[in-house]
Write an enzyme that holds these catalytic residues in place. Sequence first.
Site, short mmCIF file in Angstrom:
data_model
loop_
_atom_site.label_atom_id
_atom_site.label_comp_id
_atom_site.label_asym_id
_atom_site.label_seq_id
_atom_site.Cartn_x
_atom_site.Cartn_y
_atom_site.Cartn_z
N SER A 1 40.26 48.02 28.45
CA SER A 1 40.08 46.56 29.13
C SER A 1 40.31 46.54 30.49
O SER A 1 39.82 45.61 31.05
CB SER A 1 41.17 45.69 28.52
OG SER A 1 42.62 46.27 28.95
N LYS B 1 47.94 38.23 29.18
CA LYS B 1 47.24 38.93 30.41
C LYS B 1 47.18 37.54 31.15
O LYS B 1 47.32 37.69 32.37
CB LYS B 1 46.05 39.41 30.16
CG LYS B 1 46.13 40.94 29.28
CD LYS B 1 44.75 41.58 29.19
CE LYS B 1 45.03 43.20 28.20
NZ LYS B 1 43.72 43.66 27.99
#
Length: 797
Positions: A651, A694
């Site tokens: 990611s 996040k």
Amino acid sequence: MDIKSLDASLLYHACDLGGLDFSTTETLEILPEIIGQERVLESLRFGVGIPHEGYNLYVMGSTGVGRHRVVTDTLNRLSQPAGKRSLDWCYVANFDDPNQPQTLCLPPGMGRMLRQDMEILVGDLLGAIPTALQSKEFRHRAEEITASLQEQEEKIAADFGDRTREQGIALLHSPNGYSLVPLKDDKILSAEAFRELPEEQRSEIESKIEAFHRELRDTLGQIPLWQREMRVRYKALEQEVAELVVNRLVGELTRKYVEQAELVSYLDQVRSDVLDNLERFRNNEDEAGNLIEADDPRFTRYRINLLVDNRDGPAVPIIYESNPTYQNLLGRVEHRARMGTLATDFTLIKPGALHRANDGFLVLDAEKLLSNGFAWDALKRTLNSREVRIEPLERQLSMLSTITLEPDPIPIDLKVVLIGDRQIYHLLKAYDSDFGTLFKVVADFSESLPRESGNDEMFARLIGTLQRQEGLHPVTKTAVQRLIEEAARNAGNGEKLSLHIGSLLDLLKESDYRAEALDSESIGAEHVQWAIQQQLHRVSQYCELMQQEILNGTLMIDTDGIQLGRVNGLAVVQVGDHAFGLPNRISATARIGSGEVIDIEREVDQGGPIHSKGVFILAAYLNRRYARYQPLSVAATLVFEQTYGEVEGDSASAGELCALLSVLGDIPIRQSLAITGSVNQHGEMQPIGGVCEKIEGFFDICDKRGLDGTQGVIIPETNVRDLMLKRTVVEAAEAGQFHVYAVKHVEQALELLTGLPAGVADDQGIYSEETLNGKVQARLAEWFALRLSLSGHTIGE
């Protein structure tokens, strides 16, 4: 460049139950079965219904989806036919071989009845047999046997005495036996008178007495034979009298259980054994004069060990064994310490879960079963042989040196339901050849439910069902909406609802606790929100410590200004069940080289294979974009700054690519933005997990430092559907203080990070120098020319 941040309405997929008319869950209809698990229910119905061997079930899914609850409820609903009852199983003594106890299979409830009847039988025998052996008739017949022996002995003695008297010898009978003495004129001759007789006469008399002595010994030698005959006759008399009693008492039981052929045979064995061991019943008092009871150890052989009692049980037993050890599954033979030694008998045989679940279902946790030594192999042997054989574990290990019982095996007809995760299932399927033949039915739980039309309403009914099952306060409509929204966040997708019933139930109970503390009659949205915040607060200490490390500068993260070759990446940290997001600085360096992109994490074995794959992909993107007509003359390094554990996942590959292009094009990057997302070889942004955590991780740092309207996060466009951000992030976005950007391609992210247009190549593949791609292209061409010149070549050569 015209990339706008997402509208605040897209950051949170709110629940709207406007079409459902209710004020609290008390008025909602209870669900008959769990929602979203139609595939599982169909598999369970099939597994329960199919009668053939090998169709045991493996139920798989993650912890919290309600596996045990659904399995138990479904089995109870599907497997309780009217009129069917499971059987009783007993162990009884084997009178021919005490080390091999026998089994009795009886209709439900009859085992308990038989156990009581056998206790009564022993008590009756203890009273009736001594009474019969002390009756007048018995004593009279016994006296006749004794008198006949005495009469026979007296007759022989009289006849012998007559013959001796004719020879002048008298036969005298005393308590010490028989003796012969001389007579004179029919009177016993004294010893003094006998000595005065002439020697010749004395010798003649002594010779006669000696001859008669020999004859007497021969005659009296038959008396022990007569006594033995008397004892035989006496014992036969005892047997005859006792047999009448035993036959009458045992016969009553036989008639009571006449339809049970196996039990009738056992009772006949009991009758024979009692008659063979009448000495046990001759006296009903011990040496101290106390009455002997039926539970005396000498009568243990007549007890019934009721191994499985189904009189009060369900029609079909459903047994969950929480500790599936070898002995808890197969049963065991216990021992008692007696006189310093260990002794056992058939009454010390204890059942296992397989015995109790016979004719029904045995539910086991796969992980617990496999972690107990020998239990898995024992279960497979039992299912293959269709019988439960109780064997000491020590025998399996060849460590048993004492004699123990070998009970007859008990045939079984049951189905085993294993509950475990998917990894265990696939490992067993791959490495255990027996598994596939024994567990042919798989029930795979769904982890989430699509938020399609009507599913929010069904989920509301689920909440109401759980609330009433657990006896909690009614849940208001707004609280139901908040619970549904939290289920969507737990699913990691705003368009789905998590089916982790355990998490939902925990949240309901904690909300109920808050409502009770505030004397509220119902659970409101504020109570649910309090429970959510408290759950987070209890586990967020480590997160707060890490954030403080960033705020005090220990972990270097910039949230304003610009930097060359530095990007704020986003990572998810998992601590137990709690996951939270934290920004990480990704930095890159570049110089003239031969096309290497060095991943420092991989070089030091700190990077996982997926992360290394992401770096290789971004290197492939560089070659595709900038090295079609010339070699990639660069040597670059990438690193996650200040990371001291394993780095895994792809990611961050978009962030790594942006940092690398920044240093290649000498283009600074805005530090007020963070980026997450993976890229493919074409630069397309691919979805990642943990997007909410996040975004919130970077937001918290920016919020604590002060929002100025420039901060934000860049995410893949495909992650927009996953957004269920906390309220403070949504409010900041509504106020224009924080932004969430969704992009399809990494070049869009670069435009946001650098402020430069990515640019479009002309027919020759050349980008404008004022574009981001043009600057990178120019730098790579410059390094290629420099590399050629350093090697003594020119571009035209």
